[in-house]
Design a protein around this motif. Structure first.
Motif, PDB file in Angstrom:
ATOM      1  N   HIS A  88     -29.996   2.931  -0.847  1.00 38.76           N
ATOM      2  CA  HIS A  88     -29.212   4.046  -0.327  1.00 38.76           C
ATOM      3  C   HIS A  88     -27.770   4.027  -0.843  1.00 38.76           C
ATOM      4  O   HIS A  88     -26.884   4.571  -0.213  1.00 38.76           O
ATOM      5  CB  HIS A  88     -29.238   4.037   1.206  1.00 38.76           C
ATOM      6  CG  HIS A  88     -28.729   2.770   1.805  1.00 38.76           C
ATOM      7  ND1 HIS A  88     -29.496   1.622   1.860  1.00 38.76           N
ATOM      8  CD2 HIS A  88     -27.533   2.449   2.348  1.00 38.76           C
ATOM      9  CE1 HIS A  88     -28.789   0.667   2.435  1.00 38.76           C
ATOM     10  NE2 HIS A  88     -27.590   1.137   2.728  1.00 38.76           N
ATOM     11  N   PHE A  89     -27.543   3.439  -2.035  1.00 37.25           N
ATOM     12  CA  PHE A  89     -26.177   3.391  -2.569  1.00 37.25           C
ATOM     13  C   PHE A  89     -25.644   4.790  -2.884  1.00 37.25           C
ATOM     14  O   PHE A  89     -24.449   5.016  -2.947  1.00 37.25           O
ATOM     15  CB  PHE A  89     -26.081   2.470  -3.797  1.00 37.25           C
ATOM     16  CG  PHE A  89     -26.337   3.147  -5.112  1.00 37.25           C
ATOM     17  CD1 PHE A  89     -25.288   3.667  -5.859  1.00 37.25           C
ATOM     18  CD2 PHE A  89     -27.623   3.265  -5.609  1.00 37.25           C
ATOM     19  CE1 PHE A  89     -25.520   4.298  -7.074  1.00 37.25           C
ATOM     20  CE2 PHE A  89     -27.866   3.883  -6.819  1.00 37.25           C
ATOM     21  CZ  PHE A  89     -26.813   4.409  -7.550  1.00 37.25           C
ATOM     22  N   THR A  90     -26.545   5.742  -3.081  1.00 43.12           N
ATOM     23  CA  THR A  90     -26.136   7.122  -3.339  1.00 43.12           C
ATOM     24  C   THR A  90     -27.047   8.071  -2.582  1.00 43.12           C
ATOM     25  O   THR A  90     -28.222   7.759  -2.340  1.00 43.12           O
ATOM     26  CB  THR A  90     -26.168   7.461  -4.844  1.00 43.12           C
ATOM     27  OG1 THR A  90     -25.668   8.792  -5.037  1.00 43.12           O
ATOM     28  CG2 THR A  90     -27.559   7.357  -5.431  1.00 43.12           C
ATOM     29  N   SER A  91     -26.501   9.221  -2.235  1.00 42.79           N
ATOM     30  CA  SER A  91     -27.317  10.263  -1.609  1.00 42.79           C
ATOM     31  C   SER A  91     -27.671  11.352  -2.616  1.00 42.79           C
ATOM     32  O   SER A  91     -28.344  12.312  -2.287  1.00 42.79           O
ATOM     33  CB  SER A  91     -26.568  10.878  -0.418  1.00 42.79           C
ATOM     34  OG  SER A  91     -25.366  11.466  -0.868  1.00 42.79           O
ATOM     35  N   LYS A  92     -27.223  11.177  -3.843  1.00 42.51           N
ATOM     36  CA  LYS A  92     -27.471  12.168  -4.884  1.00 42.51           C
ATOM     37  C   LYS A  92     -28.910  12.051  -5.400  1.00 42.51           C
ATOM     38  O   LYS A  92     -29.474  10.970  -5.457  1.00 42.51           O
ATOM     39  CB  LYS A  92     -26.499  11.978  -6.035  1.00 42.51           C
ATOM     40  CG  LYS A  92     -25.049  12.104  -5.604  1.00 42.51           C
ATOM     41  CD  LYS A  92     -24.154  12.425  -6.754  1.00 42.51           C
ATOM     42  CE  LYS A  92     -22.709  12.502  -6.401  1.00 42.51           C
ATOM     43  NZ  LYS A  92     -22.343  13.225  -5.254  1.00 42.51           N
ATOM     44  N   PHE A  93     -29.475  13.188  -5.786  1.00 45.52           N
ATOM     45  CA  PHE A  93     -30.794  13.215  -6.389  1.00 45.52           C
ATOM     46  C   PHE A  93     -30.627  12.897  -7.874  1.00 45.52           C
ATOM     47  O   PHE A  93     -29.980  13.650  -8.604  1.00 45.52           O
ATOM     48  CB  PHE A  93     -31.455  14.581  -6.181  1.00 45.52           C
ATOM     49  CG  PHE A  93     -32.847  14.648  -6.705  1.00 45.52           C
ATOM     50  CD1 PHE A  93     -33.865  13.928  -6.110  1.00 45.52           C
ATOM     51  CD2 PHE A  93     -33.133  15.412  -7.815  1.00 45.52           C
ATOM     52  CE1 PHE A  93     -35.161  13.983  -6.602  1.00 45.52           C
ATOM     53  CE2 PHE A  93     -34.420  15.477  -8.320  1.00 45.52           C
ATOM     54  CZ  PHE A  93     -35.443  14.760  -7.709  1.00 45.52           C
ATOM     55  N   ILE A  94     -31.185  11.796  -8.318  1.00 50.73           N
ATOM     56  CA  ILE A  94     -31.043  11.338  -9.708  1.00 50.73           C
ATOM     57  C   ILE A  94     -32.201  11.918 -10.525  1.00 50.73           C
ATOM     58  O   ILE A  94     -33.364  11.664 -10.217  1.00 50.73           O
ATOM     59  CB  ILE A  94     -31.047   9.795  -9.785  1.00 50.73           C
ATOM     60  CG1 ILE A  94     -29.993   9.184  -8.858  1.00 50.73           C
ATOM     61  CG2 ILE A  94     -30.894   9.330 -11.226  1.00 50.73           C
ATOM     62  CD1 ILE A  94     -28.571   9.544  -9.184  1.00 50.73           C
ATOM     63  N   LYS A  95     -31.852  12.666 -11.580  1.00 50.31           N
ATOM     64  CA  LYS A  95     -32.901  13.247 -12.418  1.00 50.31           C
ATOM     65  C   LYS A  95     -32.699  12.998 -13.910  1.00 50.31           C
ATOM     66  O   LYS A  95     -33.379  13.582 -14.729  1.00 50.31           O
ATOM     67  CB  LYS A  95     -33.078  14.733 -12.132  1.00 50.31           C
ATOM     68  CG  LYS A  95     -31.852  15.478 -11.812  1.00 50.31           C
ATOM     69  CD  LYS A  95     -32.123  16.885 -11.370  1.00 50.31           C
ATOM     70  CE  LYS A  95     -30.816  17.558 -11.457  1.00 50.31           C
ATOM     71  NZ  LYS A  95     -30.274  18.399 -10.662  1.00 50.31           N
ATOM     72  N   SER A  96     -31.749  12.084 -14.231  1.00 44.72           N
ATOM     73  CA  SER A  96     -31.540  11.723 -15.635  1.00 44.72           C
ATOM     74  C   SER A  96     -30.744  10.417 -15.713  1.00 44.72           C
ATOM     75  O   SER A  96     -30.155   9.981 -14.719  1.00 44.72           O
ATOM     76  CB  SER A  96     -30.772  12.829 -16.379  1.00 44.72           C
ATOM     77  OG  SER A  96     -29.425  12.891 -15.928  1.00 44.72           O
ATOM     78  N   ASN A  97     -30.729   9.838 -16.905  1.00 40.63           N
ATOM     79  CA  ASN A  97     -29.925   8.635 -17.119  1.00 40.63           C
ATOM     80  C   ASN A  97     -28.449   8.920 -16.836  1.00 40.63           C
ATOM     81  O   ASN A  97     -27.751   8.114 -16.221  1.00 40.63           O
ATOM     82  CB  ASN A  97     -30.086   8.119 -18.549  1.00 40.63           C
ATOM     83  CG  ASN A  97     -31.469   7.587 -18.834  1.00 40.63           C
ATOM     84  OD1 ASN A  97     -32.245   7.301 -17.919  1.00 40.63           O
ATOM     85  ND2 ASN A  97     -31.797   7.448 -20.104  1.00 40.63           N
ATOM     86  N   GLN A  98     -27.962  10.072 -17.272  1.00 36.86           N
ATOM     87  CA  GLN A  98     -26.558  10.421 -17.062  1.00 36.86           C
ATOM     88  C   GLN A  98     -26.243  10.582 -15.578  1.00 36.86           C
ATOM     89  O   GLN A  98     -25.183  10.162 -15.110  1.00 36.86           O
ATOM     90  CB  GLN A  98     -26.190  11.694 -17.831  1.00 36.86           C
ATOM     91  CG  GLN A  98     -24.703  12.014 -17.798  1.00 36.86           C
ATOM     92  CD  GLN A  98     -23.840  10.921 -18.424  1.00 36.86           C
ATOM     93  OE1 GLN A  98     -24.117  10.444 -19.524  1.00 36.86           O
ATOM     94  NE2 GLN A  98     -22.805  10.490 -17.715  1.00 36.86           N
ATOM     95  N   ASP A  99     -27.177  11.175 -14.816  1.00 34.57           N
ATOM     96  CA  ASP A  99     -26.971  11.293 -13.361  1.00 34.57           C
ATOM     97  C   ASP A  99     -26.830   9.910 -12.729  1.00 34.57           C
ATOM     98  O   ASP A  99     -25.992   9.704 -11.850  1.00 34.57           O
ATOM     99  CB  ASP A  99     -28.148  12.007 -12.694  1.00 34.57           C
ATOM    100  CG  ASP A  99     -28.157  13.506 -12.914  1.00 34.57           C
ATOM    101  OD1 ASP A  99     -27.158  14.057 -13.426  1.00 34.57           O
ATOM    102  OD2 ASP A  99     -29.184  14.132 -12.562  1.00 34.57           O
ATOM    103  N   LEU A 100     -27.658   8.967 -13.157  1.00 35.15           N
ATOM    104  CA  LEU A 100     -27.585   7.609 -12.618  1.00 35.15           C
ATOM    105  C   LEU A 100     -26.250   6.966 -12.977  1.00 35.15           C
ATOM    106  O   LEU A 100     -25.595   6.365 -12.116  1.00 35.15           O
ATOM    107  CB  LEU A 100     -28.747   6.753 -13.121  1.00 35.15           C
ATOM    108  CG  LEU A 100     -28.751   5.304 -12.633  1.00 35.15           C
ATOM    109  CD1 LEU A 100     -28.786   5.218 -11.116  1.00 35.15           C
ATOM    110  CD2 LEU A 100     -29.940   4.554 -13.236  1.00 35.15           C
ATOM    111  N   LYS A 101     -25.832   7.099 -14.228  1.00 32.86           N
ATOM    112  CA  LYS A 101     -24.548   6.523 -14.642  1.00 32.86           C
ATOM    113  C   LYS A 101     -23.401   7.127 -13.831  1.00 32.86           C
ATOM    114  O   LYS A 101     -22.505   6.401 -13.370  1.00 32.86           O
ATOM    115  CB  LYS A 101     -24.318   6.744 -16.140  1.00 32.86           C
ATOM    116  CG  LYS A 101     -23.086   6.041 -16.667  1.00 32.86           C
ATOM    117  CD  LYS A 101     -23.019   6.102 -18.178  1.00 32.86           C
ATOM    118  CE  LYS A 101     -21.964   5.157 -18.700  1.00 32.86           C
ATOM    119  NZ  LYS A 101     -22.064   4.962 -20.134  1.00 32.86           N
TER     120      LYS A 101
END
Length: 185
Positions: free
Chosen positions: A140-153
């Motif tokens: 739960h380190f982020t609440s963002k929906f990750i949909k790419s490598n760049q989103d994760l970074k």
């Protein structure tokens, strides 16, 4: 009947809270960099050991064997007893977890992208006084929906910029691992 509703509501709240508090390390199909960009460091190669405690405070000895896979990637074998350490979250329940990893740089932090069983685990990597620590981010380190490598970074960068204390999955943190020196026979 009214009390039964309150009791069920309280139980549901407790289950949700326990699930949130006992999350697993963050894992994804994405990694921080599209391709490894940082050369492996010979300083990190070798065998390392530490002791961690499971949710019942039982100590488990864990050993890491870090070798060079190629100029940009490591092969890491985690060895130890993982049966009682959030077994529902472990990549597998065997005594060894085989993985590959590469280092990404996010701000001033070194971040390992650890691939095990088709999933990527993101962990901060620290090397100080000939000890290493591998600190996986909590799910739960982020609440963002990750949909790419760049989103994760972007999410990892934002997390470290805005948190005084990063959200690690403490049961899986390997802190202050010491080097194992092989004794000649």
């Amino acid at each position: 009947m009214k009390n039964l509703g309150h009791i069920l509501f309280a139980l549901l709240g407790a289950v949700i809270m326990l699930t949130t508090l006992t999350g697993c390390p963050y894992n994804s199909i994405y990694k921080i960099d599209n391709e490894p960009q940082n050369y492996t460091d010979d300083t990190y190669l070798g065998k390392w050991k530490t002791t961690i405690k499971d949710q019942d405070s039982i100590a488990h000895d864990i050993q890491l064997d870090i070798t060079r896979k190629n100029d940009f990637e490591y092969t890491i074998v985690f060895t130890g007893s993982f049966y009682n350490i959030k077994a529902q979250c472990a990549p597998n329940k065997k005594d060894s977890i085989f993985s590959t990893a590469f280092m990404s740089i996010v701000g001033p932090k070194q971040i390992l992208n650890i691939e095990a069983n088709g999933r990527i685990y993101i962990a901060e990597f620290k090397y100080e006084n000939d000890q290493i620590s591998i600190l996986p981010l909590a799910d739960h380190f982020t609440s963002k929906f990750i949909k790419s490598n760049q989103d994760l970074k972007n999410a990892v960068t934002f997390h470290y910029k805005t948190r005084l204390f990063p959200l690690y999955d403490d049961l899986f943190c390997l802190r202050n691992m010491t080097r194992v020196i092989d004794q000649p026979i």
